[in-house]
Design a protein around this motif. Structure first.
Motif, short mmCIF file in Angstrom:
data_model
loop_
_atom_site.label_atom_id
_atom_site.label_comp_id
_atom_site.label_asym_id
_atom_site.label_seq_id
_atom_site.Cartn_x
_atom_site.Cartn_y
_atom_site.Cartn_z
N UNK A 368 4.00 22.83 14.42
CA UNK A 368 3.24 22.38 13.25
C UNK A 368 3.87 21.14 12.64
N UNK A 369 5.21 21.11 12.61
CA UNK A 369 5.92 19.93 12.07
C UNK A 369 5.62 18.73 12.95
N UNK A 370 5.60 18.97 14.26
CA UNK A 370 5.32 17.89 15.21
C UNK A 370 3.89 17.37 15.01
N UNK A 393 1.99 22.55 5.35
CA UNK A 393 2.64 23.85 5.19
C UNK A 393 4.04 23.74 4.63
N UNK A 394 4.69 22.63 4.86
CA UNK A 394 6.05 22.44 4.33
C UNK A 394 6.10 21.12 3.57
N UNK A 395 6.45 21.15 2.27
CA UNK A 395 6.45 19.90 1.50
C UNK A 395 7.37 18.85 2.10
N UNK A 396 8.44 19.29 2.76
CA UNK A 396 9.42 18.31 3.28
C UNK A 396 8.83 17.46 4.42
N UNK A 397 7.73 17.93 5.03
CA UNK A 397 7.12 17.14 6.10
C UNK A 397 6.47 15.87 5.55
N UNK A 405 2.35 6.31 -2.32
CA UNK A 405 1.68 6.88 -3.51
C UNK A 405 1.48 8.39 -3.37
N UNK A 406 2.48 9.07 -2.82
CA UNK A 406 2.29 10.49 -2.51
C UNK A 406 2.43 11.36 -3.76
N UNK A 407 1.46 12.24 -3.95
CA UNK A 407 1.54 13.27 -5.01
C UNK A 407 1.30 14.60 -4.33
N UNK A 408 1.93 15.66 -4.79
CA UNK A 408 1.69 16.97 -4.17
C UNK A 408 1.45 18.04 -5.23
N UNK A 419 1.30 22.90 0.52
CA UNK A 419 1.25 21.77 -0.40
C UNK A 419 -0.06 21.03 -0.19
N UNK A 420 -0.73 20.73 -1.28
CA UNK A 420 -1.86 19.82 -1.20
C UNK A 420 -1.29 18.44 -1.49
N UNK A 421 -1.49 17.54 -0.53
CA UNK A 421 -0.87 16.23 -0.66
C UNK A 421 -1.95 15.16 -0.78
#
Ligand code: SAM
Length: 427
Positions: A368-370, A393-397, A405-408, A419-421
């Motif tokens: 999933x990270x990939x 699924x992981x905010x760190x991704x 301009x990323x907001x989560x 996380x909704x990004x």
């Protein structure tokens, strides 16, 4: 002859009906009420934003939902228009609770005849958190009994307590059927909520009935559907208003594209369904009709800018088309079989909203990270200048996506915290 005399002789209403009408006016329609829009945890700010847009006074996000004030027509409008909420509650009482008697006294002081129809089926749901109150079963019985006594004392048919089932907030992730009147013509059950936190408690009545995510269009759920309230929240979080092209490249059953279609056409999500408040004795049909008419009049005939739904899977696209039809958006969303990693983007830039096919199993976290990384690469290569809404699924991704301009926003999805990004692909 005085007009009142004519009225008295010809009035077909049962004795006490005028009294009830007076009470309805005084208790239900004259005052402003504390109202509470329940949301999935994390979606409170989105819902508060929606409520402010609806003109609600004092919309205040608190854990689990948004408190606002308004008359009953505000509760009707919130049910009709809110996209990110699960239900709308009417707060009947909010009180300090030290002893058991506090609960009994407060429950007995509710004018239940204004809120529960004669013979209504009633559920009581109790939620306690470090509360002075104990024994959920006893609380249910006492609160129900207070309502039954009140109706009986006014010569009205007492309500019936139904046990089990209840609000779907916790357990519901799926079906779309609202609870309908049963074969005996009984109205769907009313739900009273008793909430005790620490030394405070509240009594509320659910105005919605079936969860608000049940818009009624999604009978074909697809393999891993996003719930409608979550899909709408992602779009609202990304400031989508229909005035830019939209692409849902992993559309599955089409929830994001359909919610986008509803937003773009200014279509009220509650137009095609029923609500618990329509069975309250205080219900005013003309007010409700007026709100629905206003909503219908505000609807645009088509989305102003194109909406594209794409997927690699033919069965997913079949479900998507069926749902689009049921949502009344046939011919208004372009559905296409395409692989995100090789297909060109549609004319843009616009907003691309992505709910990737993450696996749920632990072993698939690396995959999933990939996948998230590959999505970032594709976006940077083919979608410069597009804005992006993404379920992660992981905010760190987020750091690997290469977006600006990323907001989560954290939100629950399928038993997980996601996380909704919202971000932008560098031009
Ligand atoms: C999590 S589901 C999307 C669910 C959707 N948001 C809904 O509400 O139904 C992911 C979808 O991505 C599709 N998919 C997988 N790989 C894809 C690819 N390379 N390009 C386009 N779609 C793909 C799958 O067929 C699946 O329908």
């Amino acid at each position: 002859m005085k007009p009142e005399q004519t009225l008295t002789r010809q009035d077909p209403r049962p004795p006490g009906a005028t009294n009830l009408e007076r009470r309805v006016k005084r208790q239900a329609w004259a005052p402003e009420h504390d109202l509470f829009a329940v949301t999935a945890p994390g979606l409170e700010p989105v819902c508060a934003h929606e409520l402010v847009g609806l003109g609600a006074d004092e919309a205040r996000a608190t854990p689990g939902g948004v408190l606002f004030r308004g008359r009953l027509d505000s509760l009707y409008a919130a049910n009709l228009w809110l996209r990110s909420a699960g239900r709308v509650l009417l707060r009947l009482k909010d009180f300090r609770v030290r002893t058991w008697e506090d609960l009994l006294r407060q429950a007995a002081s509710v004018p239940w005849e204004v809120w529960l129809g004669a013979g209504a089926q009633v559920r009581v749901r109790v939620a306690l958190h470090e509360s002075n109150l104990r024994h959920e079963g006893r609380i249910t019985e006492e609160v129900f009994q207070a309502a039954a006594n009140r109706l009986a004392s006014l010569g009205l048919k007492p309500p019936r307590l139904i046990v089990g089932g209840g609000l779907e907030d916790q357990e519901d992730d799926g079906g779309d059927q609202a609870e309908a009147p049963n074969a005996n013509g009984d109205q769907p059950p009313q739900t009273i909520l008793v909430r005790g936190v620490d030394r405070r408690a509240s009594l509320s009545l659910d105005g919605s009935g079936a969860h608000l995510h049940r818009r009624g269009y999604r009978l074909a759920p697809g393999p891993a559907p996003l719930r409608e309230d979550l899909a709408a929240a992602l779009l609202i979080f990304c400031d989508y208003d229909g005035d830019q092209p939209l692409l849902d490249p992993f559309c599955g059953a089409g929830t994001l594209a359909i919610e986008a279609g509803l937003i773009a056409r200014r279509l009220a999500p509650g137009l095609a369904r029923d609500f618990a408040f329509t069975a309250w004795p205080s219900f005013r049909e003309p007010t409700w009709r007026h709100l629905r008419k206003q909503a219908q009049a505000a609807t645009l005939p088509a989305p102003p800018r194109p909406i594209h739904a794409r997927d690699v899977s033919a069965p997913a696209l079949e479900a998507c088309r069926a749902n689009i039809r049921r949502a009344g958006l046939e011919g208004q969303i372009e559905v296409q079989r395409a692989d995100f990693f090789s297909a060109d983007p549609p004319p843009g830039p616009g907003l691309v909203v992505i709910n990737p096919p993450y696996g749920h199993r632990l072993g698939s976290v690396r995959q999933a990270a990939d996948l998230a990384r590959r999505i970032g690469q594709r976006l940077r290569l083919a979608y410069p200048g597009w804005r992006v809404g993404l379920v992660l699924y992981r905010p760190e991704w987020a750091a690997d996506l290469g977006l600006t301009q990323v907001r989560t926003l954290a939100a629950p999805h399928g038993g997980l915290k996601v996380s909704l990004l919202c971000g932008e692909v560098p031009a």
